[in-house]
Motif scaffolding. Structure first.
Motif, PDB file in Angstrom:
ATOM      1  N   THR A  11     -16.759 -28.370 -26.114  1.00  0.00           N
ATOM      2  CA  THR A  11     -15.335 -27.644 -25.639  1.00  0.00           C
ATOM      3  C   THR A  11     -15.099 -26.167 -25.627  1.00  0.00           C
ATOM      4  N   THR A  20      -6.185 -28.980 -32.404  1.00  0.00           N
ATOM      5  CA  THR A  20      -5.629 -30.238 -32.248  1.00  0.00           C
ATOM      6  C   THR A  20      -5.163 -30.341 -30.958  1.00  0.00           C
ATOM      7  N   ILE A  23      -7.641 -31.353 -27.675  1.00  0.00           N
ATOM      8  CA  ILE A  23      -7.884 -32.779 -27.347  1.00  0.00           C
ATOM      9  C   ILE A  23      -7.319 -33.064 -25.879  1.00  0.00           C
ATOM     10  N   ILE A  39     -17.744 -30.805 -30.427  1.00  0.00           N
ATOM     11  CA  ILE A  39     -16.649 -30.151 -31.082  1.00  0.00           C
ATOM     12  C   ILE A  39     -17.028 -29.062 -32.058  1.00  0.00           C
ATOM     13  N   ILE A  47      -7.332 -28.469 -37.275  1.00  0.00           N
ATOM     14  CA  ILE A  47      -7.695 -29.700 -36.930  1.00  0.00           C
ATOM     15  C   ILE A  47      -7.157 -30.900 -37.485  1.00  0.00           C
ATOM     16  N   LYS A  51      -5.237 -37.173 -35.462  1.00  0.00           N
ATOM     17  CA  LYS A  51      -5.146 -36.911 -33.982  1.00  0.00           C
ATOM     18  C   LYS A  51      -6.094 -37.021 -33.155  1.00  0.00           C
ATOM     19  N   VAL A  52      -7.199 -36.303 -33.584  1.00  0.00           N
ATOM     20  CA  VAL A  52      -8.323 -36.162 -33.059  1.00  0.00           C
ATOM     21  C   VAL A  52      -9.218 -37.572 -32.784  1.00  0.00           C
ATOM     22  N   ARG A  53      -9.322 -38.262 -33.902  1.00  0.00           N
ATOM     23  CA  ARG A  53      -9.918 -39.562 -33.763  1.00  0.00           C
ATOM     24  C   ARG A  53      -9.014 -40.431 -33.022  1.00  0.00           C
ATOM     25  N   PRO A  63     -18.061 -38.138 -30.877  1.00  0.00           N
ATOM     26  CA  PRO A  63     -18.099 -36.646 -31.236  1.00  0.00           C
ATOM     27  C   PRO A  63     -19.141 -36.407 -31.583  1.00  0.00           C
ATOM     28  N   LEU A 100     -14.477 -38.665 -38.467  1.00  0.00           N
ATOM     29  CA  LEU A 100     -14.354 -38.888 -37.006  1.00  0.00           C
ATOM     30  C   LEU A 100     -15.593 -40.020 -36.480  1.00  0.00           C
TER      31      LEU A 100
END
Length: 303
Positions: A11, A20, A23, A39, A47, A51-53, A63, A100
């Motif tokens: 990223t 966050t 994403i 990431i 983070i 929400k990332v998961r 990831p 994650l």
């Protein structure tokens, strides 16, 4: 013969620091055809892991978690407070890996990036031993979470401690813990390694991650990189991990300044990622390698 690998992209190609809201990149990364999103964790507090998961699951991306080791994160510093700061940060990153579903944490975690000085052999030995002792602690923390660590050599302008595959293998041997593995970065390898293929062979089964870009940090396939050497080396060790594009956006001034990117390296960051992936897929298929071999064979026959 083709490489049985997965393809990733960092990223950092678009943004910094990862938070966050980043994403929002996942849909584009998936649509381009990537399997993995890399990431980089600059600040763990930015983070929201849940929400990332959820976003990773929604877009079917795996990831890879990488660390960022600025001046305050230095396991070789003479002040133990720096070690404490570094270990606390690494622990947070390992927790993110676990939560994650990332199998390892990678980066140049032995000392601060940019720590490049001419010091005495005695001082070098002291700092090496600090790295070994502290990284053994990191390995224990990783193993407790079912994880490994991928130690990344950096070029001579960014580290005076670990520059080559030979250096990192010696470091791993001294750490003497099964969680200690290797992460290689083609940009640094193009500066430091006399023979890319031999460096990959030396890393062997300890190689768990490979980052790539061109020799000038640009789009894969547009520079002077010996992709044939990468192909032979990875084929020989039967590498089945990720090959992940890592470069940076000039649009984030702090990041661009840190990695000395003063102008765009592609028409756009999206074209960088898209065209880079197209090249990597052709390269991994082995077709370009076979084509070049045929050209060489025909040229030799004419001579």
């Amino acid at each position: 013969m083709s490489l049985k690998i997965k393809f990733g992209v960092s990223t950092w190609l678009w943004t910094s620091p990862f938070n966050t809201e980043a994403i929002g990149l996942f849909s584009k990364i998936k649509e381009m055809g990537y399997d993995i999103v890399e990431i980089p964790v600059e600040d763990p507090t930015l983070i929201d892991v849940k929400k990332v998961r959820e976003a990773l699951s929604e877009y079917g991306l795996q990831p890879v978690i990488c660390g960022a080791f600025g001046t305050s994160r230095d396991l070789t510093h003479e002040d133990p407070l720096y070690h404490q700061t570094s270990l606390q940060y690494i622990q947070s990153c390992l927790d993110i890996c676990r939560d994650l579903g990332a199998p390892f944490f990678c980066g140049p975690m032995y000392s601060a990036v940019g720590k490049a000085r001419h010091v005495s052999p005695e001082q070098r030995k002291i700092e090496w031993e600090r790295a070994v002792i502290n990284l053994r602690k990191v390995c224990i923390m990783a193993a407790e979470r079912g994880l490994e660590i991928g130690l990344e050599p950096l070029n001579r302008f960014e580290s005076d401690l670990v520059n080559t595959a030979k250096d990192v293998i010696r470091l791993i041997d001294d750490i003497n813990h099964p969680a200690a593995k290797v992460s290689l970065d083609g940009f640094h390898m193009n500066i430091e390694e006399p023979d890319i293929e031999e460096a990959i062979l030396l890393a062997g089964k300890k190689l768990i991650h490979l980052q790539v870009s061109e020799n000038y940090r640009g789009t894969p396939g547009t520079g002077q990189t010996r992709w044939d050497a990468y192909f032979r080396g990875l084929s020989a060790i039967r590498y089945q991990g990720a090959v992940s594009i890592e470069s940076f956006t000039p649009e984030v001034q702090e990041l661009a300044g840190a990695v000395c990117i003063w102008h765009p390296l592609a028409a756009s960051q999206d074209s960088f990622a898209g065209e880079g992936l197209q090249f990597l897929k052709r390269w991994a298929s082995g077709e370009d390698i076979k084509k070049n071999q045929r050209i060489t064979t025909n040229a030799n026959a004419l001579n």
